[in-house]
Design a protein around this motif. Sequence first.
Motif, PDB file in Angstrom:
ATOM      1  N   THR A   1       0.878  -1.151   0.000  1.00  0.00           N
ATOM      2  CA  THR A   1       0.000   0.000   0.000  1.00  0.00           C
ATOM      3  C   THR A   1       0.924   1.212   0.000  1.00  0.00           C
ATOM      4  O   THR A   1       2.134   1.070  -0.182  1.00  0.00           O
ATOM      5  CB  THR A   1      -0.952  -0.010   1.210  1.00  0.00           C
ATOM      6  OG1 THR A   1      -1.888   1.060   1.060  1.00  0.00           O
ATOM      7  CG2 THR A   1      -0.228   0.080   2.531  1.00  0.00           C
TER       8      THR A   1
ATOM      9  N   PRO B   1       1.707  -3.561   4.227  1.00  0.00           N
ATOM     10  CA  PRO B   1       0.541  -3.348   5.099  1.00  0.00           C
ATOM     11  C   PRO B   1       0.671  -4.097   6.423  1.00  0.00           C
ATOM     12  O   PRO B   1       1.143  -5.237   6.458  1.00  0.00           O
ATOM     13  CB  PRO B   1      -0.630  -3.883   4.274  1.00  0.00           C
ATOM     14  CG  PRO B   1      -0.046  -4.701   3.192  1.00  0.00           C
ATOM     15  CD  PRO B   1       1.357  -4.272   3.000  1.00  0.00           C
TER      16      PRO B   1
ATOM     17  N   ASN C   1      -1.547  -4.359  10.437  1.00  0.00           N
ATOM     18  CA  ASN C   1      -2.757  -3.991  11.177  1.00  0.00           C
ATOM     19  C   ASN C   1      -2.580  -2.652  11.873  1.00  0.00           C
ATOM     20  O   ASN C   1      -1.553  -2.402  12.506  1.00  0.00           O
ATOM     21  CB  ASN C   1      -3.086  -5.052  12.231  1.00  0.00           C
ATOM     22  CG  ASN C   1      -3.807  -6.231  11.640  1.00  0.00           C
ATOM     23  OD1 ASN C   1      -4.660  -6.079  10.771  1.00  0.00           O
ATOM     24  ND2 ASN C   1      -3.460  -7.427  12.090  1.00  0.00           N
TER      25      ASN C   1
ATOM     26  N   VAL D   1      -6.435   0.441   0.212  1.00  0.00           N
ATOM     27  CA  VAL D   1      -6.690  -0.809   0.928  1.00  0.00           C
ATOM     28  C   VAL D   1      -6.257  -1.950   0.002  1.00  0.00           C
ATOM     29  O   VAL D   1      -6.896  -2.195  -1.023  1.00  0.00           O
ATOM     30  CB  VAL D   1      -8.183  -0.944   1.295  1.00  0.00           C
ATOM     31  CG1 VAL D   1      -8.434  -2.253   2.037  1.00  0.00           C
ATOM     32  CG2 VAL D   1      -8.639   0.257   2.122  1.00  0.00           C
TER      33      VAL D   1
ATOM     34  N   GLY E   1      -7.185  -8.348   0.082  1.00  0.00           N
ATOM     35  CA  GLY E   1      -7.132  -9.203   1.260  1.00  0.00           C
ATOM     36  C   GLY E   1      -7.204  -8.449   2.583  1.00  0.00           C
ATOM     37  O   GLY E   1      -7.167  -9.052   3.640  1.00  0.00           O
ATOM     38  N   TRP E   2      -7.293  -7.130   2.526  1.00  0.00           N
ATOM     39  CA  TRP E   2      -7.381  -6.292   3.721  1.00  0.00           C
ATOM     40  C   TRP E   2      -8.727  -5.572   3.723  1.00  0.00           C
ATOM     41  O   TRP E   2      -9.389  -5.467   2.701  1.00  0.00           O
ATOM     42  CB  TRP E   2      -6.241  -5.267   3.731  1.00  0.00           C
ATOM     43  CG  TRP E   2      -4.902  -5.881   3.984  1.00  0.00           C
ATOM     44  CD1 TRP E   2      -4.141  -6.591   3.085  1.00  0.00           C
ATOM     45  CD2 TRP E   2      -4.181  -5.869   5.199  1.00  0.00           C
ATOM     46  NE1 TRP E   2      -2.987  -7.003   3.689  1.00  0.00           N
ATOM     47  CE2 TRP E   2      -2.981  -6.579   4.984  1.00  0.00           C
ATOM     48  CE3 TRP E   2      -4.422  -5.328   6.458  1.00  0.00           C
ATOM     49  CZ2 TRP E   2      -2.023  -6.752   5.984  1.00  0.00           C
ATOM     50  CZ3 TRP E   2      -3.468  -5.499   7.451  1.00  0.00           C
ATOM     51  CH2 TRP E   2      -2.287  -6.211   7.217  1.00  0.00           C
ATOM     52  N   THR E   3      -9.089  -5.054   4.883  1.00  0.00           N
ATOM     53  CA  THR E   3     -10.244  -4.183   5.010  1.00  0.00           C
ATOM     54  C   THR E   3      -9.806  -3.023   5.899  1.00  0.00           C
ATOM     55  O   THR E   3      -8.608  -2.885   6.186  1.00  0.00           O
ATOM     56  CB  THR E   3     -11.476  -4.927   5.572  1.00  0.00           C
ATOM     57  OG1 THR E   3     -12.613  -4.059   5.463  1.00  0.00           O
ATOM     58  CG2 THR E   3     -11.272  -5.392   6.995  1.00  0.00           C
ATOM     59  N   TYR E   4     -10.732  -2.191   6.336  1.00  0.00           N
ATOM     60  CA  TYR E   4     -10.372  -1.053   7.174  1.00  0.00           C
ATOM     61  C   TYR E   4     -11.420  -0.845   8.257  1.00  0.00           C
ATOM     62  O   TYR E   4     -12.568  -1.251   8.117  1.00  0.00           O
ATOM     63  CB  TYR E   4     -10.164   0.212   6.344  1.00  0.00           C
ATOM     64  CG  TYR E   4     -11.346   0.621   5.493  1.00  0.00           C
ATOM     65  CD1 TYR E   4     -12.245   1.579   5.947  1.00  0.00           C
ATOM     66  CD2 TYR E   4     -11.543   0.059   4.244  1.00  0.00           C
ATOM     67  CE1 TYR E   4     -13.324   1.964   5.171  1.00  0.00           C
ATOM     68  CE2 TYR E   4     -12.625   0.436   3.458  1.00  0.00           C
ATOM     69  CZ  TYR E   4     -13.509   1.381   3.924  1.00  0.00           C
ATOM     70  OH  TYR E   4     -14.581   1.764   3.153  1.00  0.00           O
TER      71      TYR E   4
ATOM     72  N   LEU F   1      -5.999   0.240   8.369  1.00  0.00           N
ATOM     73  CA  LEU F   1      -6.031  -1.137   7.869  1.00  0.00           C
ATOM     74  C   LEU F   1      -6.287  -2.177   8.955  1.00  0.00           C
ATOM     75  O   LEU F   1      -5.809  -2.065  10.069  1.00  0.00           O
ATOM     76  CB  LEU F   1      -4.720  -1.474   7.167  1.00  0.00           C
ATOM     77  CG  LEU F   1      -4.367  -0.655   5.926  1.00  0.00           C
ATOM     78  CD1 LEU F   1      -3.067  -1.159   5.336  1.00  0.00           C
ATOM     79  CD2 LEU F   1      -5.488  -0.693   4.900  1.00  0.00           C
ATOM     80  N   VAL F   2      -7.045  -3.189   8.556  1.00  0.00           N
ATOM     81  CA  VAL F   2      -7.273  -4.373   9.366  1.00  0.00           C
ATOM     82  C   VAL F   2      -7.116  -5.567   8.429  1.00  0.00           C
ATOM     83  O   VAL F   2      -7.726  -5.612   7.364  1.00  0.00           O
ATOM     84  CB  VAL F   2      -8.701  -4.392   9.977  1.00  0.00           C
ATOM     85  CG1 VAL F   2      -8.940  -5.687  10.740  1.00  0.00           C
ATOM     86  CG2 VAL F   2      -8.924  -3.173  10.859  1.00  0.00           C
ATOM     87  N   GLY F   3      -6.283  -6.506   8.814  1.00  0.00           N
ATOM     88  CA  GLY F   3      -6.096  -7.652   7.919  1.00  0.00           C
ATOM     89  C   GLY F   3      -5.647  -8.893   8.623  1.00  0.00           C
ATOM     90  O   GLY F   3      -5.287  -8.964   9.733  1.00  0.00           O
TER      91      GLY F   3
END
Length: 159
Positions: free
Chosen positions: A94, A120, A122, A129, A132-135, A157-159
């Motif tokens: 990212t 990326p 967490n 984004v 395979g990641w979200t937010y 980011l959250v992954g």
Amino acid sequence: MSVARTARTTLPAAFAALTLLLSGAATATTASAATTTTTGLDGTWACSVPSGYVYDGVSMDRTCSGGGSWNSPRFHLRTPVDGLTACTGAPGFTYDSVGHSTTCSQTSGVLATTFHLRTPVNGMWACSVPAGWTYSATTSNLDCASIQGVPTTKFRLVG
């Protein structure tokens, strides 16, 4: 030792080393502000950008024009790594900020967007984004503005 015996023992080793280097399996570390892993074409100039590489500079000259009298772009290839500022994004990465520089421009004197590549993790704030990641949150600021002065969204980011 005979020349034939030397060739039989040296050539396979040289071929194996070249194969590892070209495959990207052999790496070396260079000193820089970013953690940098180099592979076969890292730091070279080329007429196109092969898969797996980004570029961090453009030179407009006749080297890649096929013998023509016109200037065409030549790219300074880099292996994408965390912390590298590049002219493009890269799969699996990212970016957390953009800049504006003539270094990446194919038009003399015109600013082009640059990207501060990041691996990326967490909780990091990022401009995109990755797959395979979200937010979990967003904010609006100028960190990611490809058009200077126009606020854009940044993602936690959250992954």
